[in-house]
Design a protein around this motif. Structure first.
Motif, PDB file in Angstrom:
ATOM      1  N   HIS A  32     -37.872  50.284 -35.158  1.00 51.89           N
ATOM      2  CA  HIS A  32     -39.140  50.329 -34.428  1.00 51.89           C
ATOM      3  C   HIS A  32     -40.308  50.675 -35.357  1.00 51.89           C
ATOM      4  O   HIS A  32     -41.360  50.015 -35.311  1.00 51.89           O
ATOM      5  CB  HIS A  32     -39.038  51.357 -33.299  1.00 51.89           C
ATOM      6  N   GLU A  36     -39.773  45.958 -36.384  1.00 53.39           N
ATOM      7  CA  GLU A  36     -38.723  44.972 -36.173  1.00 53.39           C
ATOM      8  C   GLU A  36     -38.108  45.121 -34.793  1.00 53.39           C
ATOM      9  O   GLU A  36     -38.035  46.240 -34.261  1.00 53.39           O
ATOM     10  CB  GLU A  36     -37.631  45.122 -37.236  1.00 53.39           C
ATOM     11  N   PRO A  37     -37.650  44.017 -34.213  1.00 50.63           N
ATOM     12  CA  PRO A  37     -36.956  44.122 -32.922  1.00 50.63           C
ATOM     13  C   PRO A  37     -35.611  44.818 -33.097  1.00 50.63           C
ATOM     14  O   PRO A  37     -35.057  44.879 -34.196  1.00 50.63           O
ATOM     15  CB  PRO A  37     -36.780  42.661 -32.503  1.00 50.63           C
ATOM     16  N   THR A  39     -31.658  44.972 -31.956  1.00 50.25           N
ATOM     17  CA  THR A  39     -30.555  44.232 -31.341  1.00 50.25           C
ATOM     18  C   THR A  39     -29.276  45.048 -31.468  1.00 50.25           C
ATOM     19  O   THR A  39     -29.168  45.919 -32.336  1.00 50.25           O
ATOM     20  CB  THR A  39     -30.333  42.861 -32.011  1.00 50.25           C
ATOM     21  N   ASP A  42     -27.751  44.573 -35.002  1.00 50.49           N
ATOM     22  CA  ASP A  42     -28.400  45.303 -36.091  1.00 50.49           C
ATOM     23  C   ASP A  42     -28.075  46.787 -36.035  1.00 50.49           C
ATOM     24  O   ASP A  42     -27.815  47.420 -37.059  1.00 50.49           O
ATOM     25  CB  ASP A  42     -29.915  45.091 -36.045  1.00 50.49           C
ATOM     26  N   ALA A  75     -38.071  36.426 -26.468  1.00 46.22           N
ATOM     27  CA  ALA A  75     -37.782  36.568 -27.902  1.00 46.22           C
ATOM     28  C   ALA A  75     -36.854  35.429 -28.351  1.00 46.22           C
ATOM     29  O   ALA A  75     -35.931  35.069 -27.631  1.00 46.22           O
ATOM     30  CB  ALA A  75     -37.125  37.906 -28.180  1.00 46.22           C
ATOM     31  N   SER A  79     -29.511  36.471 -29.524  1.00 44.34           N
ATOM     32  CA  SER A  79     -29.290  37.875 -29.171  1.00 44.34           C
ATOM     33  C   SER A  79     -30.482  38.437 -28.402  1.00 44.34           C
ATOM     34  O   SER A  79     -31.644  38.112 -28.698  1.00 44.34           O
ATOM     35  CB  SER A  79     -29.078  38.712 -30.434  1.00 44.34           C
ATOM     36  N   GLN A  81     -33.249  40.929 -27.711  1.00 42.13           N
ATOM     37  CA  GLN A  81     -34.028  41.822 -28.573  1.00 42.13           C
ATOM     38  C   GLN A  81     -34.728  42.866 -27.703  1.00 42.13           C
ATOM     39  O   GLN A  81     -35.195  42.567 -26.604  1.00 42.13           O
ATOM     40  CB  GLN A  81     -35.047  41.037 -29.395  1.00 42.13           C
ATOM     41  N   TYR A  82     -34.796  44.079 -28.227  1.00 45.10           N
ATOM     42  CA  TYR A  82     -35.381  45.186 -27.478  1.00 45.10           C
ATOM     43  C   TYR A  82     -36.510  45.814 -28.286  1.00 45.10           C
ATOM     44  O   TYR A  82     -36.576  45.689 -29.513  1.00 45.10           O
ATOM     45  CB  TYR A  82     -34.327  46.262 -27.185  1.00 45.10           C
ATOM     46  N   GLU A  83     -37.370  46.526 -27.572  1.00 43.85           N
ATOM     47  CA  GLU A  83     -38.384  47.349 -28.213  1.00 43.85           C
ATOM     48  C   GLU A  83     -38.254  48.774 -27.695  1.00 43.85           C
ATOM     49  O   GLU A  83     -37.834  48.991 -26.549  1.00 43.85           O
ATOM     50  CB  GLU A  83     -39.794  46.816 -27.944  1.00 43.85           C
TER      51      GLU A  83
END
Length: 211
Positions: A32, A36-37, A39, A42, A75, A79, A81-83
């Motif tokens: 964050h 970057e997003p 996942t 990651d 997004a 996958s 993607q979250y914030e």
């Protein structure tokens, strides 16, 4: 773009050995902060590769349910993607998959924080000062914690207890090892998560306590 593992800035990294939850949370904050997003893949690869990927997925689902993470709509890529929309700081949120809070250990954490600021105290004083409306600390719980911390060398016994009189304690400043509360394990031993060490094992009726 592939991500590389680098040393985390100190303000994003808790000290001492970490559990899965803490490692995952630190990676989410790092991603964050880097813009970057986030996942599941990651977080698993960068912070919890020793854990089953399903555990990462469940923890992130809990963070979504609790309002810490939010999916990024539209997004690109296969996958999700979250914030990070609610950053509560260094310590990882303790949530279940459905987003409800894990309360086990809450009283211990409240007592450890209180011990640092309260000065001299009895276990009765500690129970009162560490209690909150949502999570009261029982005097019996505070007494056991004080006895074990004194036995482990975290607390100085200023005045021994006797029938009708509570023992009094004070934190030994040099024994403050970090913000994560020492834990009393089932074998009546104290484990310090800040150092990753078992620092004390009680045999029989070692130690003092309140009358």
């Amino acid at each position: 773009m592939a991500k590389t593992t680098t040393r985390k800035p100190v303000h994003l990294e808790a000290q001492g050995p970490k559990g899965d939850r803490q490692s995952m949370w630190e990676i989410m904050r790092k991603l964050h902060k880097g813009g970057e997003p986030i996942t599941v893949r990651d977080v698993w690869m960068l912070g919890a590769e020793w854990a089953p990927k399903g555990r990462v997925r469940d923890y992130m689902a809990g963070l979504v349910a609790a309002g810490y993470l939010r999916p990024i709509e539209g997004a690109p890529g296969p996958s999700v993607q979250y914030e990070l929309v609610k950053d509560c700081g260094l310590d990882a949120p303790r949530v279940r998959k459905d987003g409800t809070e894990v309360t086990q250990g809450r009283g211990r954490e409240q007592m450890w924080r209180t011990i640092k600021i309260i000065g001299e105290f009895t276990s009765q004083d500690l129970a009162r000062a560490a209690s909150t409306p949502d999570f009261p600390v029982a005097e019996k719980t505070a007494n056991e914690y004080c006895v074990m911390l004194a036995g482990a060398g975290y607390l100085q016994t200023v005045r021994a207890g006797r029938p009708g009189r509570f023992a009094r304690y004070r934190l030994i400043t040099s024994r403050w090892t970090g913000p994560r509360a020492p834990m009393i394990q089932r074998l009546k031993q104290v484990f310090d998560p800040n150092t990753g060490e078992v620092v004390y094992t009680r045999h029989g009726r070692d130690g003092g306590g309140d009358a």
